[in-house]
Scaffold this motif. Sequence first.
Motif, PDB file in Angstrom:
ATOM      1  N   TYR A  97      56.500  17.242  81.258  1.00 32.18           N
ATOM      2  CA  TYR A  97      56.588  18.676  81.490  1.00 32.18           C
ATOM      3  C   TYR A  97      56.249  18.947  82.953  1.00 32.18           C
ATOM      4  CZ  TYR A  97      56.462  18.712  76.436  1.00 32.18           C
ATOM      5  OH  TYR A  97      56.742  18.493  75.109  1.00 32.18           O
ATOM      6  N   ILE A  98      56.888  19.954  83.505  1.00 37.22           N
ATOM      7  CA  ILE A  98      56.605  20.319  84.875  1.00 37.22           C
ATOM      8  C   ILE A  98      55.248  21.004  84.969  1.00 37.22           C
ATOM      9  CG2 ILE A  98      57.320  21.749  86.804  1.00 37.22           C
ATOM     10  CD1 ILE A  98      59.085  19.294  86.384  1.00 37.22           C
ATOM     11  N   SER A  99      54.952  21.834  84.002  1.00 37.72           N
ATOM     12  CA  SER A  99      53.736  22.633  84.036  1.00 37.72           C
ATOM     13  C   SER A  99      52.489  21.797  83.762  1.00 37.72           C
ATOM     14  CB  SER A  99      53.819  23.757  82.998  1.00 37.72           C
ATOM     15  OG  SER A  99      52.561  24.366  82.806  1.00 37.72           O
ATOM     16  N   LEU A 100      51.532  21.859  84.668  1.00 36.65           N
ATOM     17  CA  LEU A 100      50.270  21.151  84.470  1.00 36.65           C
ATOM     18  C   LEU A 100      49.499  21.760  83.302  1.00 36.65           C
ATOM     19  CD1 LEU A 100      49.089  20.624  88.147  1.00 36.65           C
ATOM     20  CD2 LEU A 100      50.434  19.101  86.688  1.00 36.65           C
ATOM     21  N   THR A 101      49.671  23.046  83.087  1.00 37.55           N
ATOM     22  CA  THR A 101      49.005  23.703  81.958  1.00 37.55           C
ATOM     23  C   THR A 101      49.522  23.153  80.641  1.00 37.55           C
ATOM     24  OG1 THR A 101      48.686  25.710  83.261  1.00 37.55           O
ATOM     25  CG2 THR A 101      48.525  25.907  80.859  1.00 37.55           C
ATOM     26  N   VAL A 102      50.829  23.002  80.545  1.00 34.53           N
ATOM     27  CA  VAL A 102      51.418  22.446  79.319  1.00 34.53           C
ATOM     28  C   VAL A 102      50.899  21.032  79.084  1.00 34.53           C
ATOM     29  CG1 VAL A 102      53.553  21.696  78.229  1.00 34.53           C
ATOM     30  CG2 VAL A 102      53.462  23.898  79.419  1.00 34.53           C
ATOM     31  N   ARG A 103      50.769  20.279  80.144  1.00 32.55           N
ATOM     32  CA  ARG A 103      50.331  18.888  80.007  1.00 32.55           C
ATOM     33  C   ARG A 103      48.917  18.773  79.442  1.00 32.55           C
ATOM     34  NH1 ARG A 103      51.998  16.118  85.747  1.00 32.55           N
ATOM     35  NH2 ARG A 103      54.175  16.821  85.832  1.00 32.55           N
ATOM     36  N   THR A 104      48.116  19.802  79.612  1.00 34.58           N
ATOM     37  CA  THR A 104      46.756  19.718  79.080  1.00 34.58           C
ATOM     38  C   THR A 104      46.759  19.629  77.561  1.00 34.58           C
ATOM     39  OG1 THR A 104      46.512  22.121  79.010  1.00 34.58           O
ATOM     40  CG2 THR A 104      45.802  20.989  81.023  1.00 34.58           C
ATOM     41  N   GLY A 105      47.871  20.056  76.945  1.00 35.61           N
ATOM     42  CA  GLY A 105      47.970  19.966  75.495  1.00 35.61           C
ATOM     43  C   GLY A 105      48.094  18.549  74.992  1.00 35.61           C
ATOM     44  N   CYS A 106      48.290  17.601  75.895  1.00 33.02           N
ATOM     45  CA  CYS A 106      48.438  16.206  75.494  1.00 33.02           C
ATOM     46  C   CYS A 106      47.130  15.443  75.567  1.00 33.02           C
ATOM     47  CB  CYS A 106      49.457  15.516  76.383  1.00 33.02           C
ATOM     48  SG  CYS A 106      51.119  16.155  76.212  1.00 33.02           S
ATOM     49  N   GLY A 107      46.094  16.056  76.094  1.00 35.33           N
ATOM     50  CA  GLY A 107      44.842  15.324  76.197  1.00 35.33           C
ATOM     51  C   GLY A 107      44.722  14.549  77.499  1.00 35.33           C
ATOM     52  N   ASP A 108      43.956  13.489  77.454  1.00 35.33           N
ATOM     53  CA  ASP A 108      43.593  12.755  78.663  1.00 35.33           C
ATOM     54  C   ASP A 108      44.793  12.158  79.403  1.00 35.33           C
ATOM     55  OD1 ASP A 108      40.450  11.464  77.319  1.00 35.33           O
ATOM     56  OD2 ASP A 108      40.992  13.387  78.237  1.00 35.33           O
ATOM     57  N   ASN A 109      45.830  11.802  78.689  1.00 37.44           N
ATOM     58  CA  ASN A 109      46.951  11.149  79.366  1.00 37.44           C
ATOM     59  C   ASN A 109      47.944  12.143  79.959  1.00 37.44           C
ATOM     60  OD1 ASN A 109      48.265  12.067  77.081  1.00 37.44           O
ATOM     61  ND2 ASN A 109      49.424  10.190  76.769  1.00 37.44           N
ATOM     62  N   ALA A 110      47.680  13.444  79.789  1.00 37.83           N
ATOM     63  CA  ALA A 110      48.530  14.481  80.398  1.00 37.83           C
ATOM     64  C   ALA A 110      50.005  14.277  80.087  1.00 37.83           C
ATOM     65  CB  ALA A 110      48.302  14.522  81.911  1.00 37.83           C
ATOM     66  N   CYS A 111      50.301  13.788  78.901  1.00 36.92           N
ATOM     67  CA  CYS A 111      51.658  13.600  78.379  1.00 36.92           C
ATOM     68  C   CYS A 111      52.410  12.424  78.975  1.00 36.92           C
ATOM     69  CB  CYS A 111      52.531  14.849  78.537  1.00 36.92           C
ATOM     70  SG  CYS A 111      51.856  16.342  77.808  1.00 36.92           S
ATOM     71  N   TRP A 112      51.803  11.689  79.881  1.00 38.02           N
ATOM     72  CA  TRP A 112      52.522  10.549  80.455  1.00 38.02           C
ATOM     73  C   TRP A 112      52.691   9.465  79.394  1.00 38.02           C
ATOM     74  CZ3 TRP A 112      55.029  11.506  84.658  1.00 38.02           C
ATOM     75  CH2 TRP A 112      54.518  12.413  85.592  1.00 38.02           C
ATOM     76  N   GLY A 113      53.912   9.001  79.230  1.00 33.66           N
ATOM     77  CA  GLY A 113      54.189   7.921  78.305  1.00 33.66           C
ATOM     78  C   GLY A 113      54.177   6.585  79.021  1.00 33.66           C
ATOM     79  N   GLN A 114      54.764   5.599  78.365  1.00 32.05           N
ATOM     80  CA  GLN A 114      54.791   4.253  78.932  1.00 32.05           C
ATOM     81  C   GLN A 114      55.869   4.102  79.996  1.00 32.05           C
ATOM     82  OE1 GLN A 114      52.515   1.749  78.160  1.00 32.05           O
ATOM     83  NE2 GLN A 114      51.553   3.534  77.204  1.00 32.05           N
ATOM     84  N   GLY A 115      56.823   4.993  79.981  1.00 31.38           N
ATOM     85  CA  GLY A 115      57.914   4.890  80.931  1.00 31.38           C
ATOM     86  C   GLY A 115      58.931   3.847  80.508  1.00 31.38           C
ATOM     87  N   THR A 116      60.016   3.784  81.245  1.00 33.48           N
ATOM     88  CA  THR A 116      61.040   2.782  80.994  1.00 33.48           C
ATOM     89  C   THR A 116      61.454   2.184  82.334  1.00 33.48           C
ATOM     90  OG1 THR A 116      63.152   2.365  79.880  1.00 33.48           O
ATOM     91  CG2 THR A 116      62.944   4.486  81.023  1.00 33.48           C
ATOM     92  N   GLN A 117      61.512   0.866  82.379  1.00 30.97           N
ATOM     93  CA  GLN A 117      61.778   0.152  83.626  1.00 30.97           C
ATOM     94  C   GLN A 117      63.270   0.137  83.930  1.00 30.97           C
ATOM     95  OE1 GLN A 117      59.581  -1.610  85.924  1.00 30.97           O
ATOM     96  NE2 GLN A 117      61.481  -1.633  87.119  1.00 30.97           N
ATOM     97  N   VAL A 118      63.603   0.522  85.151  1.00 33.43           N
ATOM     98  CA  VAL A 118      64.975   0.418  85.643  1.00 33.43           C
ATOM     99  C   VAL A 118      64.955  -0.542  86.832  1.00 33.43           C
ATOM    100  CG1 VAL A 118      66.873   1.622  86.766  1.00 33.43           C
ATOM    101  CG2 VAL A 118      65.657   2.709  84.867  1.00 33.43           C
ATOM    102  N   THR A 119      65.759  -1.568  86.736  1.00 31.97           N
ATOM    103  CA  THR A 119      65.859  -2.546  87.815  1.00 31.97           C
ATOM    104  C   THR A 119      67.312  -2.659  88.238  1.00 31.97           C
ATOM    105  OG1 THR A 119      63.976  -3.795  86.916  1.00 31.97           O
ATOM    106  CG2 THR A 119      65.385  -4.910  88.532  1.00 31.97           C
ATOM    107  N   VAL A 120      67.551  -2.427  89.517  1.00 40.06           N
ATOM    108  CA  VAL A 120      68.909  -2.476  90.046  1.00 40.06           C
ATOM    109  C   VAL A 120      69.006  -3.652  91.009  1.00 40.06           C
ATOM    110  CG1 VAL A 120      70.744  -1.215  91.199  1.00 40.06           C
ATOM    111  CG2 VAL A 120      69.045   0.032  89.845  1.00 40.06           C
ATOM    112  N   SER A 121      69.877  -4.581  90.688  1.00 39.98           N
ATOM    113  CA  SER A 121      70.041  -5.758  91.532  1.00 39.98           C
ATOM    114  C   SER A 121      71.161  -5.534  92.547  1.00 39.98           C
ATOM    115  CB  SER A 121      70.347  -6.973  90.671  1.00 39.98           C
ATOM    116  OG  SER A 121      71.576  -6.803  90.002  1.00 39.98           O
TER     117      SER A 121
END
Length: 122
Positions: A97-121
């Motif tokens: 989420y763009i909003s930092l306020t919205v992210r507080t609803g996710c707790g300590d991790n602020a909604c950040w997930g594990q992500g997905t790796q993109v590798t371009v050779s």
Amino acid sequence: QVQLRESGGGLVQAGGSLRLSCVASGRIISLNSMGWYRQAPGKQRELVASITSMDATTYAESVKGRFTISRDNTKSTLYLHMNSLKPEDTAVYYCNYISLTVRTGCGDNACWGQGTQVTVSS
């Protein structure tokens, strides 16, 4: 609890394409501005694309014309279509989420997930 889960990354040759997906659970995404971020090794996380609740989009200059952000509210899913990929696009990609306020609803991790790796050779 709100969770964001990214997928769709992989290894691709320069000039190739990928579509990233981000599924949101626990919160409706249609009412919020959302973005795709990326973090390359040794660099800070940066916002590469965003979309508002009215579907207005913005892009970083480095990806403009090559990446497209979209959303399917019926599936609570955010997408990033990436074309003409370059080695400098290599990074872990995250949605949030763009909003930092919205992210507080996710707790300590602020909604950040594990992500997905993109590798371009080259």
